[in-house]
Design an enzyme around this catalytic site. Sequence first.
Site, PDB file in Angstrom:
ATOM      1  N   ARG A  31      -5.592   9.131  26.280  1.00 18.41           N
ATOM      2  CA  ARG A  31      -6.402   8.821  27.455  1.00 18.41           C
ATOM      3  C   ARG A  31      -5.518   8.292  28.589  1.00 18.41           C
ATOM      4  O   ARG A  31      -4.521   7.626  28.324  1.00 18.41           O
ATOM      5  CB  ARG A  31      -7.428   7.774  27.021  1.00 18.41           C
ATOM      6  CG  ARG A  31      -8.515   7.447  27.996  1.00 18.41           C
ATOM      7  CD  ARG A  31      -9.611   6.640  27.300  1.00 18.41           C
ATOM      8  NE  ARG A  31     -10.279   5.794  28.256  1.00 18.41           N
ATOM      9  CZ  ARG A  31      -9.926   4.552  28.522  1.00 18.41           C
ATOM     10  NH1 ARG A  31      -8.944   3.965  27.885  1.00 18.41           N
ATOM     11  NH2 ARG A  31     -10.574   3.875  29.435  1.00 18.41           N
ATOM     12  N   CYS A  86     -11.858  16.769  30.703  1.00 18.40           N
ATOM     13  CA  CYS A  86     -11.329  15.429  30.958  1.00 18.40           C
ATOM     14  C   CYS A  86     -11.950  14.407  29.990  1.00 18.40           C
ATOM     15  O   CYS A  86     -11.618  14.430  28.807  1.00 18.40           O
ATOM     16  CB  CYS A  86     -11.536  15.070  32.426  1.00 18.40           C
ATOM     17  SG  CYS A  86     -10.423  13.784  32.995  1.00 18.40           S
ATOM     18  N   HIS A 100     -10.370  19.465  35.919  1.00 18.03           N
ATOM     19  CA  HIS A 100     -11.761  19.677  36.350  1.00 18.03           C
ATOM     20  C   HIS A 100     -11.935  20.976  37.121  1.00 18.03           C
ATOM     21  O   HIS A 100     -11.987  20.946  38.364  1.00 18.03           O
ATOM     22  CB  HIS A 100     -12.183  18.530  37.281  1.00 18.03           C
ATOM     23  CG  HIS A 100     -12.308  17.206  36.618  1.00 18.03           C
ATOM     24  ND1 HIS A 100     -13.454  16.813  35.989  1.00 18.03           N
ATOM     25  CD2 HIS A 100     -11.432  16.191  36.487  1.00 18.03           C
ATOM     26  CE1 HIS A 100     -13.290  15.588  35.496  1.00 18.03           C
ATOM     27  NE2 HIS A 100     -12.074  15.193  35.777  1.00 18.03           N
ATOM     28  N   GLY A 158     -15.754  11.974  33.515  1.00 18.66           N
ATOM     29  CA  GLY A 158     -16.364  10.685  33.811  1.00 18.66           C
ATOM     30  C   GLY A 158     -15.520   9.619  33.153  1.00 18.66           C
ATOM     31  O   GLY A 158     -14.306   9.591  33.333  1.00 18.66           O
ATOM     32  N   GLU A 159     -16.148   8.774  32.373  1.00 16.51           N
ATOM     33  CA  GLU A 159     -15.417   7.731  31.651  1.00 16.51           C
ATOM     34  C   GLU A 159     -15.818   7.826  30.181  1.00 16.51           C
ATOM     35  O   GLU A 159     -16.960   7.551  29.814  1.00 16.51           O
ATOM     36  CB  GLU A 159     -15.723   6.351  32.237  1.00 16.51           C
ATOM     37  CG  GLU A 159     -15.123   5.188  31.481  1.00 16.51           C
ATOM     38  CD  GLU A 159     -13.659   5.373  31.109  1.00 16.51           C
ATOM     39  OE1 GLU A 159     -12.840   5.678  31.992  1.00 16.51           O
ATOM     40  OE2 GLU A 159     -13.322   5.236  29.916  1.00 16.51           O
ATOM     41  N   SER A 160     -14.842   8.219  29.359  1.00 19.23           N
ATOM     42  CA  SER A 160     -15.146   8.525  27.959  1.00 19.23           C
ATOM     43  C   SER A 160     -15.651   7.313  27.189  1.00 19.23           C
ATOM     44  O   SER A 160     -16.506   7.444  26.306  1.00 19.23           O
ATOM     45  CB  SER A 160     -13.912   9.110  27.274  1.00 19.23           C
ATOM     46  OG  SER A 160     -12.815   8.213  27.379  1.00 19.23           O
ATOM     47  N   GLU A 163     -14.547  22.532  37.609  1.00 22.98           N
ATOM     48  CA  GLU A 163     -15.861  22.512  38.277  1.00 22.98           C
ATOM     49  C   GLU A 163     -15.791  21.932  39.678  1.00 22.98           C
ATOM     50  O   GLU A 163     -16.726  22.118  40.456  1.00 22.98           O
ATOM     51  CB  GLU A 163     -16.876  21.742  37.416  1.00 22.98           C
ATOM     52  CG  GLU A 163     -16.727  20.222  37.377  1.00 22.98           C
ATOM     53  CD  GLU A 163     -15.618  19.750  36.451  1.00 22.98           C
ATOM     54  OE1 GLU A 163     -14.898  20.590  35.879  1.00 22.98           O
ATOM     55  OE2 GLU A 163     -15.453  18.516  36.317  1.00 22.98           O
ATOM     56  N   ILE A 211      -7.760  14.018  37.311  1.00 23.64           N
ATOM     57  CA  ILE A 211      -8.231  12.718  37.798  1.00 23.64           C
ATOM     58  C   ILE A 211      -8.190  11.730  36.631  1.00 23.64           C
ATOM     59  O   ILE A 211      -9.016  11.808  35.719  1.00 23.64           O
ATOM     60  CB  ILE A 211      -9.669  12.822  38.359  1.00 23.64           C
ATOM     61  CG1 ILE A 211      -9.763  13.922  39.434  1.00 23.64           C
ATOM     62  CG2 ILE A 211     -10.123  11.470  38.916  1.00 23.64           C
ATOM     63  CD1 ILE A 211     -11.191  14.326  39.788  1.00 23.64           C
ATOM     64  N   ARG A 212      -7.221  10.839  36.643  1.00 27.92           N
ATOM     65  CA  ARG A 212      -7.017   9.918  35.511  1.00 27.92           C
ATOM     66  C   ARG A 212      -7.178  10.672  34.191  1.00 27.92           C
ATOM     67  O   ARG A 212      -7.942  10.295  33.294  1.00 27.92           O
ATOM     68  CB  ARG A 212      -7.979   8.732  35.579  1.00 27.92           C
ATOM     69  CG  ARG A 212      -7.641   7.766  36.714  1.00 27.92           C
ATOM     70  CD  ARG A 212      -8.604   6.597  36.834  1.00 27.92           C
ATOM     71  NE  ARG A 212      -8.623   5.768  35.623  1.00 27.92           N
ATOM     72  CZ  ARG A 212      -7.710   4.858  35.322  1.00 27.92           C
ATOM     73  NH1 ARG A 212      -6.670   4.669  36.090  1.00 27.92           N
ATOM     74  NH2 ARG A 212      -7.834   4.144  34.219  1.00 27.92           N
TER      75      ARG A 212
HETATM   76  N1  LIG Z   1     -11.791  12.411  35.184  1.00 30.29           N
HETATM   77  C1  LIG Z   1     -12.055  11.922  34.018  1.00 30.29           C
HETATM   78  O1  LIG Z   1     -12.928  12.400  33.268  1.00 30.29           O
HETATM   79  C2  LIG Z   1     -11.289  10.704  33.645  1.00 30.29           C
HETATM   80  C3  LIG Z   1     -11.324  10.369  32.186  1.00 30.29           C
HETATM   81  C4  LIG Z   1     -11.213   8.880  31.976  1.00 30.29           C
HETATM   82  N2  LIG Z   1      -9.909   8.384  32.335  1.00 30.29           N
HETATM   83  C5  LIG Z   1     -11.570   8.523  30.545  1.00 30.29           C
HETATM   84  O2  LIG Z   1     -10.879   7.813  29.900  1.00 30.29           O
HETATM   85  O3  LIG Z   1     -12.561   8.965  30.051  1.00 30.29           O
END
Ligand SMILES: NC(=O)CC[C@H](N)C(=O)O
Length: 217
Positions: free
Chosen positions: A130, A101, A196, A69-71, A198, A159-160
Amino acid sequence: MSAHDLGAAPVDAPAGGVPVGAGLRVGVLALQGDVREHAAVLTALGAEVVLVRRASELDAVSGLVLPGGESSVMDKLTRRFGLREPLRERIAAGMPVYGTCAGLILLADRLLDGIAGQQTLGGLDATVRRNAFGAQNESFETRLAVPVLGAEPVAATFIRAPEVVEVGAGVEVLARLADGRIVAVEQGPLLGTAFHPEVDGETRFHARFLERVRAAA
Ligand SMILES: NC(=O)CC[C@H](N)C(=O)O
């Protein structure tokens, strides 16, 4: 693949016929991110899954997945929901945790390129950068050798994604990209992947996490 598809996918039971997660109650931190995908894999492996949004739900589980997600958002929400200290206490007490991630970022003791004021939960003796893959490479898929999971390579979607730039002596590197960058690590009951599994129907990391939960119980 949708979470529903993952949940419906048959997963081979290991020899003996008992699913690896049978009898285990584990959590997925459910403040933000790809919660359903993780819950579907864990359910398919036979575990009982609790979506964790409050400390009482954390108390009810014997292992926890920190999703992607987004940390920085998850960091803020763990504090707002009063989960930060309970999470840190459980991690310090040896609860098995699998972070993917953003979840790997949360687990790391040291963070590079976080947003201003961003904190991690910590526990994993590693430095994570990150958004380590530049704009052209924000999302990519590859196949990775992960020897502890067997000979069959892992389908890995990034993914990012973060990368692990440095690990302490107690951390085992489980996988690297072809260029040498570290993307999967383990330190005792703590498992982390920059990618990921999952979303690819890859269940072996979750099965390994569930084995750790069983061993810790
Ligand atoms: N797919 C992801 O969990 C991306 C991580 C996201 N870029 C972060 O900084 O948390």
